[in-house]
Design a protein around this motif. Structure first.
Motif, mmCIF file in Angstrom:
data_model
loop_
_atom_site.group_PDB
_atom_site.id
_atom_site.type_symbol
_atom_site.label_atom_id
_atom_site.label_comp_id
_atom_site.label_asym_id
_atom_site.label_seq_id
_atom_site.Cartn_x
_atom_site.Cartn_y
_atom_site.Cartn_z
ATOM 1 N N TYR A 167 0.821 -1.203 0.000
ATOM 2 C CA TYR A 167 0.000 0.000 0.000
ATOM 3 C C TYR A 167 0.860 1.259 0.000
ATOM 4 O O TYR A 167 0.660 2.179 -0.811
ATOM 5 N N PHE A 168 1.831 1.305 0.900
ATOM 6 C CA PHE A 168 2.661 2.498 1.036
ATOM 7 C C PHE A 168 3.540 2.729 -0.202
ATOM 8 O O PHE A 168 3.678 3.864 -0.678
ATOM 9 N N LYS A 169 4.134 1.691 -0.716
ATOM 10 C CA LYS A 169 5.060 1.854 -1.839
ATOM 11 C C LYS A 169 4.357 2.362 -3.092
ATOM 12 O O LYS A 169 4.976 3.041 -3.922
ATOM 13 N N LYS A 170 3.085 2.058 -3.237
ATOM 14 C CA LYS A 170 2.337 2.528 -4.399
ATOM 15 C C LYS A 170 1.908 3.989 -4.266
ATOM 16 O O LYS A 170 1.522 4.610 -5.260
ATOM 17 N N ARG A 171 1.992 4.532 -3.040
ATOM 18 C CA ARG A 171 1.464 5.867 -2.810
ATOM 19 C C ARG A 171 2.479 6.871 -2.277
ATOM 20 O O ARG A 171 2.194 8.060 -2.224
ATOM 21 N N ILE A 172 3.640 6.423 -1.882
ATOM 22 C CA ILE A 172 4.612 7.326 -1.290
ATOM 23 C C ILE A 172 5.050 8.384 -2.299
ATOM 24 O O ILE A 172 5.240 8.099 -3.485
ATOM 25 N N ASN A 173 5.195 9.613 -1.834
ATOM 26 C CA ASN A 173 5.604 10.703 -2.712
ATOM 27 C C ASN A 173 7.004 11.181 -2.317
ATOM 28 O O ASN A 173 7.825 10.396 -1.856
ATOM 29 N N MET A 178 5.309 8.094 5.130
ATOM 30 C CA MET A 178 3.876 8.111 4.831
ATOM 31 C C MET A 178 3.164 7.310 5.903
ATOM 32 O O MET A 178 3.694 6.321 6.404
ATOM 33 N N LEU A 337 -6.881 -1.744 3.185
ATOM 34 C CA LEU A 337 -5.833 -1.008 2.478
ATOM 35 C C LEU A 337 -5.359 -1.790 1.264
ATOM 36 O O LEU A 337 -5.140 -1.232 0.192
ATOM 37 N N THR A 341 -5.435 -0.911 -3.150
ATOM 38 C CA THR A 341 -4.334 -0.820 -4.106
ATOM 39 C C THR A 341 -4.698 -1.444 -5.440
ATOM 40 O O THR A 341 -3.968 -1.286 -6.415
#
Length: 342
Positions: A167-173, A178, A337, A341
């Protein structure tokens, strides 16, 4: 996955839920001081409840994450930041490779727990990864962490942890970290701020103290001495006197035992306690109150409230049922979550 200690802080050790079944051999139980914060930190990121964490006391360390990972920071509010940006407590956080975790001024409580995905990977000594500094074994080289230490974490993740990572790796900026937009119910963490009244049950020698001493113990305020540590919390307040001198044999003492030495000032035995004690025992801190006690800063005041064994047991059963519901709800949130994704 590794953590590099850039500064050790006041006292940072590797701990799990304790070293059980060795007290008869003179080995302290050790383990975390605040069991609730450590357990919640682990389940928030999909670890097992007993996975090793870092216990951080009052002045926190500076830690660099040499790989991207999922963490949780639970317990006291020590003004934690990642790359100088404040981070929330009591929720899963993804930290980028190279980011630096720092701690600042203590705001509430005095111990915080850092759980890292997979758990801190140090050797198991007598069924535990906990540090026993006085014995110089367990944890990381049997001692508190120091500047320059490199701490390994287990690469074996649960399915919940992998879902969080995905989840995090697909959305981290561009940010260094995050997190999610939810946390645990407030009553699970409120004890950190609500620790002025500590529940206890009567000890073997309770009735052998004078009536005046018992009345003082149950009504007066006690200050946690600056000389307190992981072995015991020394109290400063009204001295407790026995009705008559006692010559007691030493016997096994569990965590939470309230001993009264000759000066009359109570001592509550904590995680790194000795295995036997011969002082009179006015009481035992109820298990339900041990997390609250562990968060009392030296110099702060508290009071003791006597409860029955039945009440102590019922409150503990209630808390464990609530904790089981928390684990279930967290699993459902993390599963949700993962669906997000797709």
């Amino acid at each position: 996955m590794t953590l590099k200690i850039l500064d050790q802080g006041l006292l940072t050790t590797v701990q799990d839920l304790g070293r059980n079944k060795f007290q008869q051999f003179g080995v302290s139980g050790s383990g975390v001081m605040d069991e609730m914060a450590a357990r919640i930190a682990n389940v928030l990121i999909g670890n097992k409840e007993n996975d090793a964490v870092l216990e951080i006391t009052i002045i926190g360390p500076t830690i660099q994450f040499e790989h991207g990972c999922v963490i949780a920071v639970c317990g006291a509010d020590l003004s934690a930041t990642i790359d100088h940006q404040p981070i929330p407590l009591w929720r899963p956080i993804y930290v980028k490779e190279g980011a630096i975790l720092r701690f600042g001024r203590p705001i509430q409580g005095c111990r915080v727990y850092l759980a890292v995905a997979g758990g801190i990977d140090v050797p198991i000594v007598m069924n535990s990864r906990s540090t026993y500094s006085r014995g110089r074994f367990g944890g990381y080289k049997g001692r508190p962490l120091q500047r320059g230490d490199v701490i390994k974490c287990s690469p074996h993740y649960s399915s919940m942890t992998n879902k969080l990572l995905s989840y995090f790796k697909k959305r981290i900026n561009a940010s260094s970290y995050m997190t999610v937009n939810w946390t645990i119910p407030f009553f699970f963490s409120s004890y950190v701020n609500n620790h002025h009244e500590i529940n206890f049950i009567k000890g073997q020698q309770f009735a052998q103290f004078t009536k005046e001493a018992v009345a003082k113990f149950e009504s007066a305020s006690y200050t946690v001495s600056p000389n307190s540590d992981r072995m015991g919390y020394r109290m400063q307040g009204p001295a407790l006197q026995l009705a008559a001198p006692q010559d007691l044999l030493s016997e096994a003492v569990p965590k939470g035992t309230i001993q009264v030495p000759e000066d009359g000032q109570p001592i509550v035995l904590m995680s790194d306690r000795q295995t036997i004690g011969g002082y009179p025992k006015v009481g035992y801190v109820a298990t339900i109150s041990m997390p609250s006690l562990a968060q009392v800063m030296p110099g702060k005041k508290l009071t003791f409230k006597r409860i029955s064994i039945e009440t102590a047991q019922n409150e503990l059963i209630k808390r464990e049922r609530e904790f089981l519901l928390l684990k279930t709800s967290l699993a459902l949130k993390i599963r949700g979550l993962s669906y997000a994704t797709n």
